[in-house]
Design a protein around this motif. Structure first.
Motif, PDB file in Angstrom:
ATOM      1  N   LYS A 249      13.263  75.693   6.966  1.00 35.45           N
ATOM      2  CA  LYS A 249      12.088  76.587   6.721  1.00 35.45           C
ATOM      3  C   LYS A 249      10.744  75.601   6.769  1.00 35.45           C
ATOM      4  CE  LYS A 249      14.281  80.119   3.895  1.00 35.45           C
ATOM      5  NZ  LYS A 249      14.377  80.901   2.606  1.00 35.45           N
ATOM      6  N   THR A 251       8.124  72.690   7.947  1.00 37.58           N
ATOM      7  CA  THR A 251       7.954  71.659   9.168  1.00 37.58           C
ATOM      8  C   THR A 251       8.451  70.188   9.178  1.00 37.58           C
ATOM      9  OG1 THR A 251       6.155  72.882   9.579  1.00 37.58           O
ATOM     10  CG2 THR A 251       5.755  70.965  10.631  1.00 37.58           C
ATOM     11  N   LYS A 258       7.341  78.138  15.354  1.00 38.14           N
ATOM     12  CA  LYS A 258       6.980  79.574  15.046  1.00 38.14           C
ATOM     13  C   LYS A 258       8.026  80.128  14.195  1.00 38.14           C
ATOM     14  CE  LYS A 258       6.696  83.981  17.767  1.00 38.14           C
ATOM     15  NZ  LYS A 258       6.696  84.862  19.029  1.00 38.14           N
ATOM     16  N   GLN A 259       7.806  80.956  13.155  1.00 39.53           N
ATOM     17  CA  GLN A 259       8.717  81.694  12.175  1.00 39.53           C
ATOM     18  C   GLN A 259       9.436  82.728  12.892  1.00 39.53           C
ATOM     19  OE1 GLN A 259       7.078  83.025   8.641  1.00 39.53           O
ATOM     20  NE2 GLN A 259       7.660  81.017   7.790  1.00 39.53           N
ATOM     21  N   ARG A 261      13.483  84.770  12.778  1.00 40.13           N
ATOM     22  CA  ARG A 261      14.667  85.004  11.957  1.00 40.13           C
ATOM     23  C   ARG A 261      15.973  85.138  12.775  1.00 40.13           C
ATOM     24  NH1 ARG A 261      13.082  87.355   7.257  1.00 40.13           N
ATOM     25  NH2 ARG A 261      15.040  88.091   6.572  1.00 40.13           N
ATOM     26  N   GLU A 271      15.403  83.248   7.276  1.00 36.16           N
ATOM     27  CA  GLU A 271      14.252  82.795   8.040  1.00 36.16           C
ATOM     28  C   GLU A 271      14.277  81.586   8.321  1.00 36.16           C
ATOM     29  OE1 GLU A 271      11.054  83.718   5.176  1.00 36.16           O
ATOM     30  OE2 GLU A 271      11.258  85.977   5.386  1.00 36.16           O
ATOM     31  N   THR A 272      13.408  81.099   9.358  1.00 36.06           N
ATOM     32  CA  THR A 272      13.554  79.593   9.919  1.00 36.06           C
ATOM     33  C   THR A 272      12.585  79.390  10.769  1.00 36.06           C
ATOM     34  OG1 THR A 272      15.152  77.732  10.602  1.00 36.06           O
ATOM     35  CG2 THR A 272      14.891  80.015  11.846  1.00 36.06           C
ATOM     36  N   LEU A 273      12.198  78.231  11.050  1.00 33.14           N
ATOM     37  CA  LEU A 273      11.283  77.728  12.170  1.00 33.14           C
ATOM     38  C   LEU A 273      12.011  77.313  13.406  1.00 33.14           C
ATOM     39  CD1 LEU A 273       8.881  75.406  10.164  1.00 33.14           C
ATOM     40  CD2 LEU A 273       8.301  77.742  10.886  1.00 33.14           C
ATOM     41  N   THR A 283      11.419  87.049  17.976  1.00 35.23           N
ATOM     42  CA  THR A 283      11.236  87.015  16.781  1.00 35.23           C
ATOM     43  C   THR A 283      12.574  87.147  15.926  1.00 35.23           C
ATOM     44  OG1 THR A 283      10.668  89.328  16.473  1.00 35.23           O
ATOM     45  CG2 THR A 283       9.078  87.826  16.661  1.00 35.23           C
TER      46      THR A 283
END
Length: 341
Positions: A249, A251, A258-259, A261, A271-273, A283
């Protein structure tokens, strides 16, 4: 007739001694509340007269003012002789329970290794000890580690990192999104360290000089990013009991992100990057490949065994490769590749 006279004389003498007052103050105190007869009586027949007896209804001893010695913990050892008066114990151990310092089920009195968790054995020399000679194993392990370190002190492991990453087969990563497992951890839920009857590990026996953690440094993360023409998500892999994945999650690269799911294999959202390489980014991601790299073993003669797993959405097990590299002439070379299922 002489016998009868002698008997009467002995009785009179014993009565005289029984009535002898040894503590006049205690006797006078008793007389203020009771008759002389009561004060000189001995109802519990413990040879302690009433005026001296603090337990007149219960036989005791003069040393304890006519009371029996207490046994608070009811272990059969009276408190005055009990080193653990509030803890039930054994007569042979002065009223204390036998201890088991290392918790291996073998009492310290029977355990030649009371500080090390061991196993029960019919051999009294091994009962409660490890199954191995830990001192000997430690010395052998240190000698082995020293040999590894001597062999590898001039080895360039940065070149190995480059070799592994450059040799990745990108054709096996079919989806536009790739989860890269840059951390790997073994979970040992429910076990107690050291309590497996064997000597404790003093270092990583399989990968003493170069491990998965050594491989996955910041440089490897950047090199993987540059190598893969894909949208990348970084994650941690957990093996053993409670195995699974945890998606990054925070950086970890100074790149656009970008965030999003992501749905895991159990259809649970996380949730993840995501670090994008393509403009069209969803998304919510449910289709992705994954890349897993783990250093399995270091061997003498500067050999390193590596496992690489490529997996896609429609392939539950993926393709697994075990590759052995060896450092020869200042270069890492592939000396063996095996595909496993």
């Amino acid at each position: 007739m002489k016998i009868k006279v002698s008997a009467v004389l002995l009785f009179v003498i014993s009565c005289f001694h029984a009535q002898e007052i040894t503590d006049r103050d205690a006797f006078e105190k008793c007389r203020k509340e009771n008759s002389k007869k009561i004060c000189l009586s001995d109802k519990d027949e413990d040879n302690v007269l009433f005026y001296l007896d603090q337990c007149p209804e219960k036989a005791g001893i003069l040393e304890n003012k006519g009371c029996p010695w207490p046994d608070t913990d009811h272990d059969g050892v009276i408190d005055k002789d009990d080193l653990c008066p509030d803890l039930s114990g054994e007569k042979d151990n002065n009223g204390c329970p036998w201890t088991d310092f290392d918790g291996d089920g073998v009492l310290d009195k029977d355990d030649p290794c009371p500080a090390d968790f061991g196993y029960a054995s019919d051999d009294p020399q091994k009962n409660g000890c490890m199954k191995e000679d830990c001192k000997k194993k430690y010395e052998e392990g240190q000698a082995r580690l020293k040999k590894f370190q001597e062999e590898s002190k001039l080895v360039d492991y940065n070149k190995l990192q480059d070799k592994i990453i450059n040799d990745l087969n990108l054709n096996l990563l079919k989806e536009e999104n790739v989860v890269v497992f840059n951390k790997n951890q073994m979970i040992t839920c429910g076990t107690i360290p050291g309590k497996n009857y064997y000597c404790p590990a003093y270092y990583d026996y399989e990968t003493p000089v170069y491990s998965t953690e050594h491989f996955w440094n910041d440089k490897a993360v950047e090199k993987i990013y540059d190598k893969l023409p894909k949208n990348i998500i970084f994650a941690s892999n957990y093996e053993g009991l409670g195995s699974g994945a945890e998606y990054e999650k925070d950086t970890i690269l100074n790149r656009n992100n970008k965030q999003v799911r992501i749905l895991d294999q159990y259809k649970v959202e996380h949730e993840t990057l995501l670090y994008p390489k393509h403009k069209n980014i969803q998304t919510k991601i449910n289709k992705y490949s994954s890349l897993f790299i783990k250093i399995l073993k270091n061997d003498f003669e500067n050999k390193i065994k590596v496992m690489i797993v490529y997996k896609n959405t429609d392939d539950h097990f993926g393709e697994k490769y075990i590759i052995t590299y060896q450092y020869l002439d200042n270069q890492w070379k592939t000396i063996e590749t095996n595909k496993e299922k």
